[in-house]
Design an enzyme around this catalytic site. Structure first.
Site, PDB file in Angstrom:
ATOM      1  N   LYS A   1       9.381  -4.055  -5.877  1.00  0.00           N
ATOM      2  CA  LYS A   1       7.995  -4.085  -6.372  1.00  0.00           C
ATOM      3  C   LYS A   1       7.827  -3.209  -7.619  1.00  0.00           C
ATOM      4  O   LYS A   1       6.824  -3.287  -8.309  1.00  0.00           O
ATOM      5  CB  LYS A   1       7.035  -3.639  -5.271  1.00  0.00           C
ATOM      6  CG  LYS A   1       6.982  -4.611  -4.075  1.00  0.00           C
ATOM      7  CD  LYS A   1       6.081  -4.086  -2.978  1.00  0.00           C
ATOM      8  CE  LYS A   1       6.127  -4.888  -1.688  1.00  0.00           C
ATOM      9  NZ  LYS A   1       5.367  -6.154  -1.740  1.00  0.00           N
TER      10      LYS A   1
ATOM     11  N   LYS B   1      -6.627 -10.525  -4.368  1.00  0.00           N
ATOM     12  CA  LYS B   1      -7.802  -9.693  -4.062  1.00  0.00           C
ATOM     13  C   LYS B   1      -8.318  -9.014  -5.318  1.00  0.00           C
ATOM     14  O   LYS B   1      -9.530  -8.953  -5.569  1.00  0.00           O
ATOM     15  CB  LYS B   1      -7.443  -8.638  -2.997  1.00  0.00           C
ATOM     16  CG  LYS B   1      -7.110  -9.237  -1.642  1.00  0.00           C
ATOM     17  CD  LYS B   1      -6.379  -8.258  -0.713  1.00  0.00           C
ATOM     18  CE  LYS B   1      -5.723  -9.021   0.430  1.00  0.00           C
ATOM     19  NZ  LYS B   1      -4.753  -8.207   1.196  1.00  0.00           N
TER      20      LYS B   1
ATOM     21  N   LYS C   1       0.425  -1.395  -2.835  1.00  0.00           N
ATOM     22  CA  LYS C   1       1.320  -2.235  -2.024  1.00  0.00           C
ATOM     23  C   LYS C   1       2.346  -1.326  -1.365  1.00  0.00           C
ATOM     24  O   LYS C   1       2.441  -0.152  -1.732  1.00  0.00           O
ATOM     25  CB  LYS C   1       2.019  -3.275  -2.898  1.00  0.00           C
ATOM     26  CG  LYS C   1       2.626  -2.704  -4.192  1.00  0.00           C
ATOM     27  CD  LYS C   1       3.150  -3.792  -5.121  1.00  0.00           C
ATOM     28  CE  LYS C   1       2.105  -4.389  -6.013  1.00  0.00           C
ATOM     29  NZ  LYS C   1       1.754  -5.757  -5.637  1.00  0.00           N
ATOM     30  N   ARG C   2       3.114  -1.845  -0.414  1.00  0.00           N
ATOM     31  CA  ARG C   2       4.193  -1.050   0.138  1.00  0.00           C
ATOM     32  C   ARG C   2       5.145  -0.607  -0.957  1.00  0.00           C
ATOM     33  O   ARG C   2       5.303  -1.279  -1.970  1.00  0.00           O
ATOM     34  CB  ARG C   2       4.961  -1.864   1.198  1.00  0.00           C
ATOM     35  CG  ARG C   2       4.230  -2.006   2.505  1.00  0.00           C
ATOM     36  CD  ARG C   2       3.969  -0.653   3.152  1.00  0.00           C
ATOM     37  NE  ARG C   2       5.210  -0.084   3.664  1.00  0.00           N
ATOM     38  CZ  ARG C   2       5.558  -0.099   4.944  1.00  0.00           C
ATOM     39  NH1 ARG C   2       4.774  -0.625   5.864  1.00  0.00           N
ATOM     40  NH2 ARG C   2       6.696   0.424   5.329  1.00  0.00           N
TER      41      ARG C   2
ATOM     42  N   HIS D   1       8.751 -15.620   4.780  1.00  0.00           N
ATOM     43  CA  HIS D   1       8.040 -14.720   3.870  1.00  0.00           C
ATOM     44  C   HIS D   1       8.975 -13.932   2.958  1.00  0.00           C
ATOM     45  O   HIS D   1       8.517 -13.047   2.244  1.00  0.00           O
ATOM     46  CB  HIS D   1       7.205 -13.705   4.651  1.00  0.00           C
ATOM     47  CG  HIS D   1       6.097 -14.297   5.455  1.00  0.00           C
ATOM     48  ND1 HIS D   1       4.814 -14.425   4.993  1.00  0.00           N
ATOM     49  CD2 HIS D   1       6.095 -14.822   6.704  1.00  0.00           C
ATOM     50  CE1 HIS D   1       4.051 -14.971   5.924  1.00  0.00           C
ATOM     51  NE2 HIS D   1       4.812 -15.228   6.989  1.00  0.00           N
TER      52      HIS D   1
HETATM   53  C1  26Q Z   1      11.926  -6.830  10.592  1.00  0.00           C
HETATM   54  C2  26Q Z   1      12.853  -6.354  11.498  1.00  0.00           C
HETATM   55  C3  26Q Z   1      12.686  -5.126  12.103  1.00  0.00           C
HETATM   56  C4  26Q Z   1      11.566  -4.374  11.806  1.00  0.00           C
HETATM   57  C5  26Q Z   1      10.631  -4.850  10.913  1.00  0.00           C
HETATM   58  C6  26Q Z   1      10.807  -6.077  10.286  1.00  0.00           C
HETATM   59  C7  26Q Z   1       9.815  -6.571   9.294  1.00  0.00           C
HETATM   60  C8  26Q Z   1       8.471  -6.259   9.433  1.00  0.00           C
HETATM   61  C9  26Q Z   1       7.546  -6.690   8.488  1.00  0.00           C
HETATM   62  C10 26Q Z   1      10.188  -7.353   8.228  1.00  0.00           C
HETATM   63  C11 26Q Z   1       9.260  -7.783   7.299  1.00  0.00           C
HETATM   64  C12 26Q Z   1       7.926  -7.465   7.426  1.00  0.00           C
HETATM   65  C13 26Q Z   1       6.892  -7.867   6.485  1.00  0.00           C
HETATM   66  C14 26Q Z   1       7.098  -8.617   5.435  1.00  0.00           C
HETATM   67  C15 26Q Z   1       6.027  -8.930   4.494  1.00  0.00           C
HETATM   68  O1  26Q Z   1       4.936  -8.370   4.565  1.00  0.00           O
HETATM   69  N1  26Q Z   1       6.260  -9.858   3.568  1.00  0.00           N
HETATM   70  C16 26Q Z   1       5.231 -10.211   2.605  1.00  0.00           C
HETATM   71  O2  26Q Z   1       4.508 -11.319   3.136  1.00  0.00           O
HETATM   72  C17 26Q Z   1       3.373 -11.603   2.341  1.00  0.00           C
HETATM   73  C18 26Q Z   1       2.595 -12.701   3.034  1.00  0.00           C
HETATM   74  O3  26Q Z   1       3.270 -13.907   2.930  1.00  0.00           O
HETATM   75  C19 26Q Z   1       3.789 -11.994   0.937  1.00  0.00           C
HETATM   76  O4  26Q Z   1       2.630 -12.153   0.158  1.00  0.00           O
HETATM   77  C20 26Q Z   1       4.672 -10.926   0.321  1.00  0.00           C
HETATM   78  O5  26Q Z   1       5.181 -11.366  -0.924  1.00  0.00           O
HETATM   79  C21 26Q Z   1       5.828 -10.604   1.264  1.00  0.00           C
HETATM   80  O6  26Q Z   1       6.588  -9.530   0.754  1.00  0.00           O
END
Ligand code: 26Q
Length: 829
Positions: free
Chosen positions: A569, A675, A563-564, A372
């Protein structure tokens, strides 16, 4: 109440409903009395909500029982979706909708003097995720159930989901989220399926009678994994799958009786340690935290889930492993569950005593991995020392996997050490690190990115050598969203209008929305479509008034970025543009623009300083502009606190413009873009992620594309990008950035916003905000002009809705099924 209520197609039928309504009422009242110990006169909204959920849950559990029986009798192959995050949001409206009981419940409650929409507000969001990746998992399990596919989601039963955001004096404050404080009506505890999970300790090497070397892991701590099941109702209400979430608890049997006999206080400490594992969701996304507890969380839920899968397999097939790969496929949602690969190897080699090659054969036919992100800071790596301490046997297994893999690399590229270094699971840096992405690629039979451009970049830039070694293994599955939640449930007025025009089967066949195209130029339809939008805007305006006491003009353009919060972004690009409009209005009160309301929703990771500074800046600029009479109401800026699924459901139907403005090459896909377009918002966006595919679908006349593309970003960066060039060349950019240094927006606190300026100049503007500013500003002018032509705008909005068929998560799931999972649907009787 055991009678079957409502019909099962999702489209309520009037005759059946009159009976169903009566039963529904009786069941709700029964639950008020017997489950909640209250009555119709005393019950508050919360009690009514609980009684309504309990009524639904009876239907849901009946569906679940039938589904599990069908799957068992048919001995189905199933997908197991491993994800550290499931961002489910609220479930009442979803479950009513998917069972076709929404209107029944609505009318039944009305007759009892209760508003369904009011009691739905009582439900806390299940916020067990950060953002896109977690919500994608939730959309996917909705589609899997809807498509009658045997599937189970596996994750963590966090006690606290993503923090609740408060804004105090413009700044983000984090408060704990306690979604279960008053009980969760949907979850069921399954103590009969508890697992014991080992951690720490050491590995003993033994020689078995057969001369085989045996490894025995002597753990230092054992914890309990308790499964909590959330039923996942498919649209039409036939298949009900489960989301199984693991909660950690102390293993009294082990820690109290054996290890800590007499050590009561020590035992208490171990209890706390065990319960800490599933306490809280890490709020960082896209940054690798590297924390020991995070690794333990990952291992904990993977080990519980694998043992659960194996228990179920053995019930049907005993010790015969030969059919395991036919029955089981495991999808890894990013690298967060990658530790499942060595864990399955450990179970097969050390426990089931399979040969290494046989075990590896099974593993590499079971796992598939979704990437991702390309951001280097988001690629998970664990210090080998940490793994050795927590999971000593797994580190050995990883070394063995790597050793054998290096031999393969040497065969392909004899003597090429640079290839070996590039491909190795182990990064030989100062501190030895284990690269979880590499482990995932090596241990999986398929690897996919989440949008065409992203998958291309995964092949070209992230894993080029793997692509060369295993052509075809790296592939694409473009993301999608469930139209049940993101149109049918969140935008009932538009859904009903669509039903009238093209019938009611679009929620499961979203390309049918193309049937709206022939009305895109129809003035009557345009009016109806925009009337729905206006009513949605009024509702959001009322919400804004309630939450923030800001008055917004519903005839203004509602311009939404949700979004976050991340530099890539580029919420700050949006902010700089807002400041430029404000400045133009101050310089020229007659500056010609259609009134606009800029609306933001975003949480920043608590440790991400600049992201929090940007939230602060948005709020401070908002305060100033919203209270400046010279602006004459032409601009309003609204930052809605605590952005989450349930708030998104209110904002998206009310949006005119969708901001999708990431630096090209950085946003893997995006799903908010889908969305918003589905609900008739027009995108202003870069050629990044799924924006590109949205543009292909709607056509370039129906989207506002601007800025550098991936190649131009690459070129600018390799020629040595200097943001000062733009600062000195563009007087407006200079004026805005200098403005941030004054105390204009932060009276009495000069310099409070300076970190943003510094990041864009001294720190080199890594996401090319200044390079894209002018193109963005010009695109915003095109948006402004387009909005003034009401008919043309309505036509574009309709085309956007009509052309979103590709982005249903049903299509994503169909792609996974045909290219990766090879599943068949199973009819539930
Ligand atoms: C990793 C290590 C330690 C703590 C947290 C994490 C962590 C947690 C969540 C790393 C990444 C995430 C989330 C990533 C994310 O949401 N990526 C998004 O995924 C979507 C679905 O595929 C995409 O549409 C977005 O572009 C992408 O940013």
């Amino acid at each position: 109440m055991n009678a079957k209520i409502g019909n099962k197609t999702g489209a309520p039928a009037a005759a059946e409903n009159t009976i169903a309504k009566k039963e529904f009422k009786e069941a709700v009242i029964q639950h008020l009395h017997c489950t909640l110990g209250t009555d119709e006169n005393k019950a508050n909204n919360h009690a009514w909500w609980k009684a309504t959920c309990a009524t639904m849950q009876e239907q849901v559990l009946e569906g679940l029982r039938k589904t599990q029986k069908s799957h068992y009798l048919n001995d189905t192959r199933a997908v197991h979706y491993f994800s550290a995050e499931f961002l489910m949001g609220r479930l009442l409206s979803n479950n009513l909708q998917n069972f076709g009981l929404f209107d029944v419940a609505n009318e039944a409650l009305k007759e009892l003097g209760v508003e369904l929409s009011d009691i739905m507000e009582e439900e806390p969001d299940m916020a067990l995720g950060n953002g896109g990746l977690g919500r994608l998992a939730a959309c996917f399990i909705d589609s899997l159930a809807t498509m009658e596919l045997p599937a189970i989601g596996y994750g963590i039963h966090y006690e606290h989901g993503l923090f609740r955001q408060e804004i105090q004096n413009g700044a983000q404050i984090e408060r704990p989220d306690s979604w279960r404080d008053f009980g969760n009506p949907w979850e069921i505890c399954r103590p009969e399926s508890i697992q014991q999970i080992s951690l720490y300790g050491y590995v003993e090497t033994k020689y078995g009678d057969n001369g085989r070397i045996q490894k025995e892991w002597h753990p230092g701590l054992i914890v309990k994994g308790v499964p909590w099941d959330i039923p996942v109702v498919g649209y039409g209400g036939k298949t009900v799958n489960v989301l199984r979430l693991w909660k950690s608890e102390a293993s009294h049997y082990f820690n109290w009786d054996v290890f800590n006999a007499g050590g009561y206080v020590d035992a208490q400490r171990e209890n706390i340690q065990a319960e800490t594992i599933s306490k809280v969701l890490y709020p960082n996304d896209e940054t690798e935290a590297g924390k020991e507890l995070r690794l333990i969380q990952q291992y904990f839920f993977c080990s519980c889930s694998l043992k659960d899968i194996i228990r179920r397999y053995k019930r049907a097939h005993g010790d015969d492993w030969s059919r395991f790969v036919e029955q089981v496929v495991i999808q890894l949602n990013d690298t967060h569950p990658a530790i499942a690969i060595p864990e399955l190897m450990r179970i097969l080699v050390d426990r089931a005593e399979l040969d290494w090659d046989k075990a590896w054969d099974i593993c590499t036919q079971v796992f598939a991995y979704t990437n991702h992100t390309l951001l280097p800071e988001a690629l998970e790596k664990w210090p080998a020392r940490m793994l050795e301490k927590i999971l000593p046997r797994h580190l050995e297994i990883i070394y063995e996997i790597n050793h054998r893999f290096m031999a393969l690399v040497d065969k392909k590229w004899p003597g090429d050490n640079s290839k070996k270094a590039a491909l190795s699971i182990i990064e030989e840096s100062n501190e030895k690190m284990v690269r979880m992405g590499h482990l995932s690629v090596i241990g999986s039979f398929a690897v996919n990115g989440v949008a065409e451009i992203h998958s291309k970049l995964v092949k070209q830039n992230l894993f080029p050598e793997f692509d060369e070694l295993w052509p075809g293994k790296l592939t694409n599955v473009t993301n999608g969203i469930t139209p049940r939640r993101w149109l049918k449930a969140c935008n009932p007025a538009l859904s009903k209008l669509i039903d009238k025009k093209i019938g009611t089967d679009w929620p499961t066949q979203l390309t049918k929305l193309e049937g709206l195209l022939k009305y895109a130029k129809n003035k009557t339809f345009q009016k109806q479509f925009m009337k729905v939008k206006l009513e949605n805007k009024k509702r959001l305006a009322a919400e804004i008034k309630t939450l923030l006491d800001i008055d917004v003009d519903v005839n203004a353009i509602f311009d939404v970025q949700i979004k976050r919060l991340h530099e890539y972004k580029r919420q700050h690009l949006n902010l700089l543009h807002i400041m430029s409009l404000y400045r133009r209005l101050l310089e020229n009160p007659d500056y010609d623009m259609h009134p606009r309301v800029f609306i933001f929703g975003a949480k920043a990771a608590p440790g991400y300083k600049l992201a929090k500074d940007i939230i602060y800046a948005i709020n401070k600029v908002a305060d100033k502009i919203n209270n400046d009479p010279r602006v004459n109401g032409k601009i309003k800026v609204v930052f809605l606190p605590n952005y989450r699924v349930s708030l998104a459901e209110k904002m998206i139907p009310a949006s005119d413009v969708s901001e999708q403005i990431s630096t090209a090459g950085k946003e893997a896909s995006g799903t908010g873009n889908m969305k918003l377009a589905l609900n008739g918002a027009l995108t202003i966006g870069t050629l990044d992620g799924a924006n590109i595919e949205i543009a292909e679908e709607v056509g370039e006349d129906n989207i506002f594309i601007f800025g550098l593309d991936v190649d131009q970003v690459h070129e600018l960066k390799s020629n040595g990008y200097n943001p000062y060039d733009f600062y000195y060349k563009d007087a407006e950019i200079k004026a805005i950035l200098d403005w941030l240094e004054t105390d204009y927006f932060t009276p009495g606190r000069p310099g409070a916003l300076v970190s943003i300026k510094q990041s864009l100049l001294d720190q080199g503007d890594p996401y090319l905000v200044l390079a894209d500013f002018r193109a963005y500003s010009d695109a915003q002018k095109r948006v402004d002009e387009a909005y003034r032509d009401k008919d043309r705008w309505a036509e574009m909005a309709i085309i956007n809705t009509a052309k979103m068929g590709k982005f249903t998560s049903d299509r994503s799931i169909a792609d996974y099924v045909s290219r990766i999972w090879k599943l068949s649907s199973c009819e539930v009787r």
